[in-house]
Design an enzyme around this catalytic site. Structure first.
Site, mmCIF file in Angstrom:
data_model
loop_
_atom_site.group_PDB
_atom_site.id
_atom_site.type_symbol
_atom_site.label_atom_id
_atom_site.label_comp_id
_atom_site.label_asym_id
_atom_site.label_seq_id
_atom_site.Cartn_x
_atom_site.Cartn_y
_atom_site.Cartn_z
ATOM 1 N N GLU A 275 1.001 -1.377 -0.019
ATOM 2 C CA GLU A 275 -0.223 0.336 -0.102
ATOM 3 C C GLU A 275 1.059 1.404 -0.104
ATOM 4 O O GLU A 275 0.365 2.485 -0.737
ATOM 5 C CB GLU A 275 -0.990 -0.313 1.358
ATOM 6 C CG GLU A 275 -2.468 1.396 1.038
ATOM 7 C CD GLU A 275 -3.221 0.818 2.096
ATOM 8 O OE1 GLU A 275 -3.357 -0.147 3.126
ATOM 9 O OE2 GLU A 275 -4.028 1.264 2.011
ATOM 10 N N HIS A 296 6.694 -26.848 1.057
ATOM 11 C CA HIS A 296 6.235 -28.147 0.079
ATOM 12 C C HIS A 296 4.977 -27.059 -0.437
ATOM 13 O O HIS A 296 4.618 -28.767 -0.821
ATOM 14 C CB HIS A 296 5.535 -29.211 1.472
ATOM 15 C CG HIS A 296 6.987 -29.883 2.085
ATOM 16 N ND1 HIS A 296 7.609 -30.879 2.071
ATOM 17 C CD2 HIS A 296 7.286 -29.008 3.655
ATOM 18 C CE1 HIS A 296 7.894 -31.343 2.700
ATOM 19 N NE2 HIS A 296 8.271 -30.181 3.595
ATOM 20 N N LYS A 409 -12.980 3.361 -1.594
ATOM 21 C CA LYS A 409 -14.226 3.442 -0.679
ATOM 22 C C LYS A 409 -14.876 4.012 -0.432
ATOM 23 O O LYS A 409 -16.446 4.102 -0.721
ATOM 24 C CB LYS A 409 -13.861 4.260 0.467
ATOM 25 C CG LYS A 409 -12.167 3.137 1.538
ATOM 26 C CD LYS A 409 -11.791 4.298 2.383
ATOM 27 C CE LYS A 409 -10.781 3.809 3.621
ATOM 28 N NZ LYS A 409 -10.039 4.127 4.559
HETATM 29 O O1 PA5 Z 1 -2.714 2.174 5.893
HETATM 30 C C1 PA5 Z 1 -4.100 2.651 6.041
HETATM 31 O O2 PA5 Z 1 -4.359 3.826 6.254
HETATM 32 C C2 PA5 Z 1 -5.510 1.651 5.720
HETATM 33 O O3 PA5 Z 1 -4.817 0.835 5.335
HETATM 34 C C3 PA5 Z 1 -6.067 1.843 6.597
HETATM 35 O O4 PA5 Z 1 -5.197 1.585 7.677
HETATM 36 C C4 PA5 Z 1 -7.081 0.923 6.578
HETATM 37 O O5 PA5 Z 1 -7.896 1.396 5.616
HETATM 38 C C5 PA5 Z 1 -8.641 1.405 7.908
HETATM 39 O O6 PA5 Z 1 -8.248 2.186 7.941
HETATM 40 P P1 PA5 Z 1 -8.679 3.505 9.365
HETATM 41 O O7 PA5 Z 1 -7.917 3.142 10.089
HETATM 42 O O8 PA5 Z 1 -9.218 4.972 9.124
HETATM 43 O O9 PA5 Z 1 -10.362 2.202 9.269
#
Ligand code: PA5
Length: 440
Positions: A275, A296, A409
């Site tokens: 990410e 394996h 989202k």
């Molecule tokens: O790294 C990130 O920002 C995302 O993976 C968030 O952790 C994830 O989308 C969840 O978001 P939030 O903590 O605002 O609910």
């Protein structure tokens, strides 16, 4: 201290498919700029570095109350708000629910079966619900929170909200309803938040010292203040994966801990790396694996499949326990195992796999962990976070945003009728029309 052994990444050891010292040296300017960017906090989100010196007293106080008053602890969160806590739970208190209370459940999806199952085994009246969300608005987390809130008939004392100190709908609801709250520092993003109250509250609830996790992270931080690449494990880790990707076209990195307890760590790392760096057509693909199990299942592909992978082993020096293999069946082909132990066998398998790969010129590196405890897990978290942020500088991408995740989202908000997202709903409906032609 952790040790990063990257000999099997280098051409001196594995031949022409390795990286030469010259290639590493050629990155010197970029490395210096990245170091400067980190030291001068080019991005505010480098604030994850400051977590090492946070005051943990409020976290401990809330954790003590939870331990006293609850049979179960249910964490609602997703992505960076759940993978870190999961890693801490599995690494530091394996099989927790069979051995200790409060029992811990982490609900990080919206699969109705899972929540139904959790609710069928816990006594809600004796459960603390920890709602973890930086934004305070993520649909998955908010949906499960709303369900639990209604089930608990609004009992505010059963909730702890871990969220931004000021922003977001959850913060507002928490203040209005009187929930206990813990703050995620504004500049610390989800996937860099494990060492904030996001991970530390769960740690204390399961009896793991938050301070030890931070102490490990601090010592890794001190080690990684070093500007010289050859002496800085986080910079070297990031550099090697970067060079293998952009110069050697090895754009898949496989993380293979030789410990069941660290399987969630490789999942946590995958989110962090993917990410943070998968942007502008760049980034290498991480995938989680497990030794020896995947020898394996996947090893054949790593050995003889496309030359597009780098393998990252995590080797454990001391498992804390060991089990001897009895000297039975001496006169049979399995007799040779007797008298050895399981840790001897797992370590032999790890070393053999390293060697097999190296012999055929398949690059791999090994992180040696002395023992799996809070201190060393803190070191691992910090090492990977800094290496990822550093790699962001090398790739020239912002390692702290996730624009494409936001778009997904927004479509969901549109479909679920959130005000202001009507155009997103229209886009989804239009796209549905295109999907009717080719169906079986
Ligand atoms: O790294 C990130 O920002 C995302 O993976 C968030 O952790 C994830 O989308 C969840 O978001 P939030 O903590 O605002 O609910």
């Amino acid at each position: 201290m952790l040790e990063l052994n990257f000999s099997n990444m280098m051409s001196e050891v594995i031949g022409e498919k390795g990286i030469s010292e010259k290639q590493v040296e050629a990155l010197k300017d970029k490395v210096a700029k990245a170091h400067d960017g980190i030291s001068t906090r080019k991005w505010n989100e480098l604030a994850f570095i400051d977590l090492i010196k946070q005051d943990t007293s409020e976290i401990k106080k809330i954790a003590d109350d939870i331990k006293r008053e609850s049979e179960s602890f249910l964490l609602l969160g997703i992505g960076g708000s759940a993978l870190g806590p999961k890693t801490i739970l599995e690494a530091l208190s394996p099989m927790h629910n069979l051995k200790k209370t409060p029992k811990v459940f982490i609900y990080d999806n919206v699969d109705p079966t899972t929540l139904d199952n959790i609710m069928s085994v816990i006594d809600l009246e004796k459960t603390t619900v920890n709602v973890v969300t930086k934004s305070g608005s993520t649909a998955e987390t908010m949906a499960s929170f709303m369900i639990l809130y209604e089930k608990l008939k609004g009992h505010a004392e059963r909730f702890v909200a871990t969220t931004d100190p000021e922003k977001g709908p959850l913060r507002k609801i928490a203040s209005e309803k009187g929930f206990r709250t813990l703050s995620i520092p504004p500049a610390v993003g989800g996937r860099y938040s494990v060492l904030s109250p996001v991970g530390l509250l769960l740690a204390e609830v399961i009896g793991v010292s938050a301070d030890e996790l931070l102490q490990g992270a601090k010592e890794m931080h001190d080690r990684c203040l070093e500007p010289e690449l050859w002496k800085n494990p986080a910079y070297m880790f990031g550099t090697l994966l970067y060079l293998m990707d952009v110069e050697e076209k090895r754009n898949i990195n496989v993380m293979v801990p030789y410990s069941d307890r660290l399987k969630p760590l490789s999942e946590w790392f995958c989110q962090l790396w993917a990410e943070s760096l998968g942007k502008l057509g760049m980034g290498s693909t991480p995938y989680p694996s497990l030794g020896t199990t995947d020898q394996h299942s996947q090893l054949q592909l790593w050995m003889e499949g496309p030359e597009d992978k780098v393998i990252v082993f995590i080797k454990i020096d001391d498992y804390g326990v060991d089990i001897k293999i009895p000297e039975v069946f001496k006169d049979t082909p399995i007799g040779y195992l007797g008298g050895h132990s399981l840790s001897e066998l797992i370590n032999a398998e790890e070393e053999s796999t390293e060697l097999c790969l190296a012999k055929t010129g398949r690059p791999n590196m090994t992180l040696k962990v002395p023992v799996i405890d809070a201190y060393h897990l803190g070191q691992l978290f910090y090492l990977f976070e800094l290496a990822t942020a550093f790699a962001g500088f090398l790739y020239g991408v912002n390692p702290f945003n996730q624009p494409s995740v936001e778009e997904g989202k927004n479509f969901t908000y549109g479909m679920m009728g959130r005000e202001g997202f009507e155009s997103k709903k229209a886009e989804v409906e239009q796209a549905r029309q295109k999907k009717v032609c080719w169906r079986l």
